[in-house]
Motif scaffolding. Structure first.
Motif, PDB file in Angstrom:
ATOM      1  N   ASP A  74      80.393  18.215 -21.586  1.00 21.46           N
ATOM      2  CA  ASP A  74      81.043  19.432 -21.124  1.00 21.46           C
ATOM      3  C   ASP A  74      79.858  20.201 -20.428  1.00 21.46           C
ATOM      4  O   ASP A  74      80.161  21.315 -19.798  1.00 21.46           O
ATOM      5  N   CYS A  75      78.946  19.578 -19.643  1.00 18.60           N
ATOM      6  CA  CYS A  75      78.155  19.932 -18.594  1.00 18.60           C
ATOM      7  C   CYS A  75      78.619  19.795 -17.272  1.00 18.60           C
ATOM      8  O   CYS A  75      79.393  19.002 -16.950  1.00 18.60           O
ATOM      9  N   ASP A  76      77.994  20.701 -16.425  1.00 17.61           N
ATOM     10  CA  ASP A  76      78.282  20.675 -14.967  1.00 17.61           C
ATOM     11  C   ASP A  76      77.182  19.436 -14.237  1.00 17.61           C
ATOM     12  O   ASP A  76      77.694  18.965 -13.251  1.00 17.61           O
ATOM     13  N   VAL A  77      76.095  19.804 -14.615  1.00 18.46           N
ATOM     14  CA  VAL A  77      75.031  19.087 -13.919  1.00 18.46           C
ATOM     15  C   VAL A  77      74.049  18.680 -14.930  1.00 18.46           C
ATOM     16  O   VAL A  77      73.657  19.364 -15.910  1.00 18.46           O
ATOM     17  N   ILE A  78      73.286  17.342 -14.821  1.00 17.28           N
ATOM     18  CA  ILE A  78      72.343  16.927 -15.816  1.00 17.28           C
ATOM     19  C   ILE A  78      70.961  16.923 -15.035  1.00 17.28           C
ATOM     20  O   ILE A  78      71.077  16.355 -13.706  1.00 17.28           O
ATOM     21  N   VAL A  79      70.052  17.395 -15.424  1.00 19.44           N
ATOM     22  CA  VAL A  79      68.699  17.535 -14.969  1.00 19.44           C
ATOM     23  C   VAL A  79      67.956  16.163 -15.471  1.00 19.44           C
ATOM     24  O   VAL A  79      67.710  16.468 -16.922  1.00 19.44           O
ATOM     25  N   LEU A  80      67.802  15.252 -14.862  1.00 23.22           N
ATOM     26  CA  LEU A  80      67.006  14.046 -15.675  1.00 23.22           C
ATOM     27  C   LEU A  80      65.562  13.889 -15.384  1.00 23.22           C
ATOM     28  O   LEU A  80      65.326  13.885 -14.028  1.00 23.22           O
ATOM     29  N   LEU A  81      64.657  13.986 -16.333  1.00 25.28           N
ATOM     30  CA  LEU A  81      63.163  13.829 -15.852  1.00 25.28           C
ATOM     31  C   LEU A  81      62.804  12.366 -15.916  1.00 25.28           C
ATOM     32  O   LEU A  81      62.778  11.865 -17.022  1.00 25.28           O
ATOM     33  N   ASN A  82      63.125  11.740 -14.813  1.00 24.70           N
ATOM     34  CA  ASN A  82      62.517  10.112 -14.805  1.00 24.70           C
ATOM     35  C   ASN A  82      61.240   9.899 -14.814  1.00 24.70           C
ATOM     36  O   ASN A  82      60.700   9.739 -13.625  1.00 24.70           O
ATOM     37  N   THR A  83      60.824   9.970 -16.028  1.00 26.27           N
ATOM     38  CA  THR A  83      59.230   9.599 -16.367  1.00 26.27           C
ATOM     39  C   THR A  83      59.025   7.810 -16.277  1.00 26.27           C
ATOM     40  O   THR A  83      60.107   7.244 -16.367  1.00 26.27           O
ATOM     41  N   PRO A  84      57.922   7.338 -16.107  1.00 23.99           N
ATOM     42  CA  PRO A  84      57.798   5.981 -15.988  1.00 23.99           C
ATOM     43  C   PRO A  84      58.324   5.242 -17.281  1.00 23.99           C
ATOM     44  O   PRO A  84      58.870   3.928 -17.098  1.00 23.99           O
ATOM     45  N   GLY A  85      58.262   5.954 -18.398  1.00 19.80           N
ATOM     46  CA  GLY A  85      58.953   5.255 -19.750  1.00 19.80           C
ATOM     47  C   GLY A  85      60.133   5.655 -19.978  1.00 19.80           C
ATOM     48  O   GLY A  85      60.768   5.263 -21.069  1.00 19.80           O
ATOM     49  N   PHE A  86      60.740   6.540 -19.051  1.00 16.22           N
ATOM     50  CA  PHE A  86      62.059   7.113 -19.507  1.00 16.22           C
ATOM     51  C   PHE A  86      63.187   5.975 -19.955  1.00 16.22           C
ATOM     52  O   PHE A  86      63.878   6.202 -20.940  1.00 16.22           O
ATOM     53  N   LEU A  87      63.144   4.904 -19.235  1.00 14.24           N
ATOM     54  CA  LEU A  87      64.450   3.939 -19.356  1.00 14.24           C
ATOM     55  C   LEU A  87      64.006   2.944 -20.409  1.00 14.24           C
ATOM     56  O   LEU A  87      64.706   2.030 -20.934  1.00 14.24           O
ATOM     57  N   GLU A  88      62.807   3.119 -20.956  1.00 13.40           N
ATOM     58  CA  GLU A  88      62.186   2.254 -21.987  1.00 13.40           C
ATOM     59  C   GLU A  88      62.836   2.721 -23.445  1.00 13.40           C
ATOM     60  O   GLU A  88      62.781   2.037 -24.436  1.00 13.40           O
ATOM     61  N   SER A  89      63.307   4.034 -23.346  1.00 13.98           N
ATOM     62  CA  SER A  89      63.670   4.531 -24.669  1.00 13.98           C
ATOM     63  C   SER A  89      65.257   4.433 -24.781  1.00 13.98           C
ATOM     64  O   SER A  89      65.819   4.478 -23.603  1.00 13.98           O
ATOM     65  N   HIS A  90      65.881   3.756 -25.651  1.00 15.02           N
ATOM     66  CA  HIS A  90      66.978   3.276 -25.807  1.00 15.02           C
ATOM     67  C   HIS A  90      68.087   4.509 -25.772  1.00 15.02           C
ATOM     68  O   HIS A  90      68.997   4.385 -25.012  1.00 15.02           O
ATOM     69  N   TRP A  91      67.633   5.621 -26.156  1.00 13.31           N
ATOM     70  CA  TRP A  91      68.673   6.607 -26.102  1.00 13.31           C
ATOM     71  C   TRP A  91      68.649   7.509 -24.825  1.00 13.31           C
ATOM     72  O   TRP A  91      69.732   7.706 -24.281  1.00 13.31           O
ATOM     73  N   CYS A  92      67.502   7.492 -24.283  1.00 10.92           N
ATOM     74  CA  CYS A  92      67.256   7.816 -22.799  1.00 10.92           C
ATOM     75  C   CYS A  92      68.253   7.101 -21.846  1.00 10.92           C
ATOM     76  O   CYS A  92      68.972   7.422 -20.777  1.00 10.92           O
ATOM     77  N   LYS A  93      68.159   5.525 -21.757  1.00  8.34           N
ATOM     78  CA  LYS A  93      68.766   4.770 -21.055  1.00  8.34           C
ATOM     79  C   LYS A  93      70.407   4.959 -21.382  1.00  8.34           C
ATOM     80  O   LYS A  93      71.138   4.886 -20.592  1.00  8.34           O
TER      81      LYS A  93
END
Length: 390
Positions: A183-202
């Motif tokens: 239901d959101c218009d925009v996502i602000v994604l904080l792409n830190t070095p370990g962001f995609l290492e988290s299953h839920w962030c990915k």
């Protein structure tokens, strides 16, 4: 075109007047709407060009010398119920006439340009009046910035989702998270070095790409965007440096300097229209493809809605609805119905129901069964069944 949205310009003839008009035209292009969709009417032409039965919104440009103009027209529009946005430069009390003292105003600056433009588009129902943003982040690396942006966006009247602040106790966490993202218009994604290492962030990143939600991607210093980060064509990356952080602190307690916060706010405003157009196009294309397969002839109008004339003389308007249909969606549908010039017509608000919680889907079905007969919702998984009807 059968009708136009009327943008009335009042007050001082300052350079900012044309700057704002030009930016509105840019946003119309982003929304893939024709430039003539909005008719600009100066106060001097109000008698000849203004039509009381068509949507109108006014901008009043203040004067730092308190030399106020167009007060008679301003009072007339207020009596007509027309919304007026005062724009001031130094102080509201000095720059704006007292007749507008009860109106919410905006202080002009380059950073506020997109915000002013979006207020106009929202007033004309060309952008959702609900301004929803989802912050995606990894707690161990960027909690400080996430909370800082949450507070800044809320102060700018955004409805912000942040998991630690937005999910009530007792709610199923992951279901509510997907629901709010949808239901959101925009996502602000904080792409830190370990962001995609988290299953839920990915998962959140993949979900945003699948739903074609615009992403303002803030890439941490000394961190390169990977191929998966580039998979969404509606992702707008900003490469950060250490200088963007207060005291150059990059850990979970770090925070942005004020200039960086302002840049994020500006980018979020800018991305809203582009994201809406992409999601509308996707929904319209899917509906038209299914309609064509079932030999139903639907026509896309310049207003970004679809119409169908049935053999029995009935008319249907299909309005692509981004996110979860609300009561305001029905109000917008009423406006479009009147402006299209139809008397006898039924309206279907078409929407993508993927990841919307079951309790909301049941609520929408209940509204369909118990309230208005001429305006109903139609979810994507039912497109085929609906269009197979004779």
């Amino acid at each position: 075109m059968k009708y136009k949205y009327q943008l009335i310009t009042l007050g001082s003839n300052v350079p900012e007047r044309q700057i704002i008009i030009d930016q509105i035209r840019v946003e119309l292009w982003n929304l893939k709407l024709p430039e003539e969709f909005i008719k600009v009417i100066p106060a001097s032409s109000i008698e000849d060009e203004y039509k009381g039965n068509q949507p109108a919104f006014a901008l009043y440009f203040g004067d730092t010398s308190s030399d106020f103009k167009d007060l008679d027209v301003t009072q007339r529009l207020l009596k007509d119920g027309t919304m007026i946005l005062p724009i001031f430069y130094d102080s509201f009390e000095n720059d704006i006439p007292c007749v507008l003292e009860n109106q919410n105003a905006v202080k002009y600056s380059e950073n506020e340009l997109n915000r002013i433009t979006n207020v106009v588009l929202e007033a004309f129902e060309l952008l959702r009046s609900t301004r929803k943003v989802f912050i995606s982040y990894r707690r161990a690396e960027s909690t400080g910035v996430a909370i800082q942006l949450y507070e800044a966006l809320e102060s700018y009247n955004f409805d912000v989702f942040l998991d630690t602040h937005s999910i009530q106790k007792g709610e199923p966490f992951q279901d509510e998270l997907w629901h709010r993202m949808t239901d959101c218009d925009v996502i602000v994604l904080l792409n830190t070095p370990g962001f995609l290492e988290s299953h839920w962030c990915k998962e959140e990143f993949a979900e945003a790409s699948a739903k074609q939600i615009g992403i303002v991607q803030l890439v941490w210093p000394n961190h390169q965007i990977k191929d998966i980060d580039k998979s969404s064509y509606i992702s707008y990356p900003i490469q950060l440096t250490e200088d963007d952080f207060f005291n150059k602190e990059l850990d979970s307690k770090g925070r942005f300097i004020e200039a960086m916060v302002e840049r994020v706010l500006t980018e979020v405003e800018s991305v809203r229209a582009r994201n809406l157009a992409a999601r509308q196009d996707n929904l319209v294309t899917e509906f038209r493809n299914i309609a064509g397969k079932n030999k139903r002839k639907v026509t896309v109008q310049p207003e970004k809605i679809l119409t169908e004339d049935l053999p029995n003389g009935e008319h249907i308007i299909y309005i692509p609805t981004i996110g979860i249909p609300q009561s305001t969606s029905c109000q917008s549908a009423e406006i479009k119905k009147e402006l299209m010039g139809y008397d006898e017509v039924s309206i279907r608000l078409i929407y993508d129901d993927l990841r919307i919680r079951d309790k909301w889907l049941k609520h929408l079905e209940w509204l369909n069964d118990n309230f208005r007969k001429d305006i109903k919702t139609l979810k994507k998984q039912d497109f085929e069944l609906w269009l197979q009807k004779a």
